[in-house]
Scaffold this motif. Structure first.
Motif, PDB file in Angstrom:
ATOM      1  N   HIS A   3      28.700 -18.376 -16.142  1.00  0.00           N
ATOM      2  CA  HIS A   3      27.824 -17.072 -14.594  1.00  0.00           C
ATOM      3  C   HIS A   3      28.950 -16.719 -13.707  1.00  0.00           C
ATOM      4  O   HIS A   3      30.319 -17.955 -13.756  1.00  0.00           O
ATOM      5  CB  HIS A   3      27.865 -18.201 -13.903  1.00  0.00           C
ATOM      6  N   ALA A  18      32.552  -6.552 -14.442  1.00  0.00           N
ATOM      7  CA  ALA A  18      30.742  -6.964 -14.174  1.00  0.00           C
ATOM      8  C   ALA A  18      30.239  -6.137 -15.700  1.00  0.00           C
ATOM      9  O   ALA A  18      29.083  -7.069 -16.399  1.00  0.00           O
ATOM     10  CB  ALA A  18      30.643  -6.054 -13.291  1.00  0.00           C
ATOM     11  N   TYR A  21      31.195  -8.009 -18.653  1.00  0.00           N
ATOM     12  CA  TYR A  21      30.810 -10.124 -19.057  1.00  0.00           C
ATOM     13  C   TYR A  21      28.913 -10.060 -18.927  1.00  0.00           C
ATOM     14  O   TYR A  21      28.550 -10.215 -19.869  1.00  0.00           O
ATOM     15  CB  TYR A  21      31.147 -10.465 -17.967  1.00  0.00           C
ATOM     16  N   ALA A  22      28.204  -8.507 -18.857  1.00  0.00           N
ATOM     17  CA  ALA A  22      27.724  -8.528 -18.938  1.00  0.00           C
ATOM     18  C   ALA A  22      26.578  -7.798 -20.594  1.00  0.00           C
ATOM     19  O   ALA A  22      26.196  -8.573 -20.717  1.00  0.00           O
ATOM     20  CB  ALA A  22      26.925  -7.054 -17.688  1.00  0.00           C
ATOM     21  N   SER A  23      28.065  -7.344 -20.993  1.00  0.00           N
ATOM     22  CA  SER A  23      27.663  -6.883 -22.686  1.00  0.00           C
ATOM     23  C   SER A  23      27.857  -7.694 -23.523  1.00  0.00           C
ATOM     24  O   SER A  23      27.463  -7.493 -24.239  1.00  0.00           O
ATOM     25  CB  SER A  23      28.139  -6.278 -22.763  1.00  0.00           C
ATOM     26  N   HIS A  26      26.520 -12.507 -20.943  1.00  0.00           N
ATOM     27  CA  HIS A  26      27.066 -13.528 -19.382  1.00  0.00           C
ATOM     28  C   HIS A  26      26.185 -13.335 -18.307  1.00  0.00           C
ATOM     29  O   HIS A  26      25.698 -12.209 -18.186  1.00  0.00           O
ATOM     30  CB  HIS A  26      28.412 -13.694 -18.797  1.00  0.00           C
ATOM     31  N   HIS A  27      25.704 -14.111 -17.243  1.00  0.00           N
ATOM     32  CA  HIS A  27      25.259 -14.131 -15.912  1.00  0.00           C
ATOM     33  C   HIS A  27      26.213 -13.528 -15.229  1.00  0.00           C
ATOM     34  O   HIS A  27      27.042 -13.828 -14.362  1.00  0.00           O
ATOM     35  CB  HIS A  27      24.236 -14.926 -15.427  1.00  0.00           C
ATOM     36  N   VAL A  28      25.493 -12.239 -14.646  1.00  0.00           N
ATOM     37  CA  VAL A  28      27.099 -11.675 -13.487  1.00  0.00           C
ATOM     38  C   VAL A  28      26.134 -10.984 -12.087  1.00  0.00           C
ATOM     39  O   VAL A  28      25.372 -10.563 -11.876  1.00  0.00           O
ATOM     40  CB  VAL A  28      27.186 -10.002 -14.114  1.00  0.00           C
ATOM     41  N   TYR A  45      22.407  -3.652 -17.218  1.00  0.00           N
ATOM     42  CA  TYR A  45      21.641  -5.106 -17.802  1.00  0.00           C
ATOM     43  C   TYR A  45      20.706  -5.697 -16.799  1.00  0.00           C
ATOM     44  O   TYR A  45      21.337  -5.692 -15.697  1.00  0.00           O
ATOM     45  CB  TYR A  45      22.973  -5.603 -18.147  1.00  0.00           C
ATOM     46  N   ASN A  47      20.936  -9.152 -17.200  1.00  0.00           N
ATOM     47  CA  ASN A  47      20.939  -9.964 -17.336  1.00  0.00           C
ATOM     48  C   ASN A  47      22.511 -10.096 -15.600  1.00  0.00           C
ATOM     49  O   ASN A  47      23.708 -10.997 -15.250  1.00  0.00           O
ATOM     50  CB  ASN A  47      22.452 -11.069 -17.751  1.00  0.00           C
ATOM     51  N   ILE A  48      22.608  -8.902 -14.908  1.00  0.00           N
ATOM     52  CA  ILE A  48      23.222  -8.630 -13.163  1.00  0.00           C
ATOM     53  C   ILE A  48      22.226  -8.810 -12.236  1.00  0.00           C
ATOM     54  O   ILE A  48      21.377  -8.631 -12.012  1.00  0.00           O
ATOM     55  CB  ILE A  48      23.848  -7.283 -13.459  1.00  0.00           C
TER      56      ILE A  48
END
Length: 247
Positions: A3, A18, A21-23, A26-28, A45, A47-48
């Protein structure tokens, strides 16, 4: 999956961080004031998580951070740059704005986020990381950069001092000194910017340093090492050069 919270995530280095990390899955938590740009990140993404707030407003900072339960990496990147054009008519409002935006705002972020980084409140056994994006401008005094340079020098001291106190709490601190990075801020500069890097390349360097748990990260080294060498010269030498060539 980690995270990761990033301030200033709607442009420049923060946006590149951002997206990187998202690619990687990871959770951003992407923080910024521009809701439209934050929405554009989420479209790329899922997960952002967008967090729209003003970092200089303590009430907004507290509300934005209230629903964050756990963070592995906090990257304090948001900032601004305005130059002081006339030293004899010092613009105190401009000075205050830059100091508040680049330095004082970090206090509100730290107040809310450090308890969430504390290992006792986390499931992940790895030490959490706190990253400060400063500037190589703090290594030497530059003309017209009184506000920006002072704010970044303050960030340096804040990071280095916190590193001492947070070590016993198992929170790793990283201080980052980027050189000239092509961003909306540097696009306004009218002077030469040697070794100019893209924000994507800068983000790659920062992520690599964070992964290796670097305590101090500087790039490009051709520039930052040269600035360190210049800072070791007598002050009058740099003053003479800067006043003639950089003013």
């Amino acid at each position: 999956m980690k995270h990761v919270l990033i301030t200033g995530a709607t442009s420049g280095i923060g946006q590149s961080l951002a997206l990187s990390y998202a690619s990687a899955g990871h959770h951003v938590y992407a923080c910024g004031r521009n809701e439209e740009k934050l929405t554009a990140l989420v479209r790329q993404y899922e997960n952002i998580t967008p967090l729209s707030f003003d970092i200089t407003d303590k009430t907004q900072v507290k509300a934005a951070c209230a629903n964050i339960n756990e963070i592995d990496i906090v990257i304090l990147n948001a900032g601004d740059c305005l130059y002081m054009d006339d030293p004899l008519h010092f613009d105190s409002e401009r000075f205050e704005f830059i100091i508040n935006t680049n330095l004082v705002s970090m206090g509100a972020m730290l107040e809310q986020l450090l308890p969430k980084l504390a290992p006792t409140n986390r499931q992940n056994t790895e030490n959490p990381q706190l990253v400060f994006i400063s500037s190589s401008a703090s290594l030497l005094p530059f003309p017209k950069a009184q506000a920006y340079g002072a704010s970044k020098a303050g960030v340096d001291y804040l990071a280095n001092s916190l590193a001492l106190d947070l070590a016993k709490h198992r929170i790793d601190v990283c201080l980052v000194h980027p050189g000239f990075i092509k961003t909306p801020l540097t696009d306004k500069n009218t002077f030469d910017m040697p070794f100019l890097m893209s924000s994507e390349e800068a983000a790659d360097r920062i992520i690599e340093g964070i992964t290796k748990r670097k305590r101090y990260l500087q790039f490009p080294k051709r520039l930052t090492v040269f600035l360190h060498l210049l800072s070791s010269l007598p002050a009058r030498c740099w003053q003479s050069f800067a006043s003639k060539r950089l003013s």
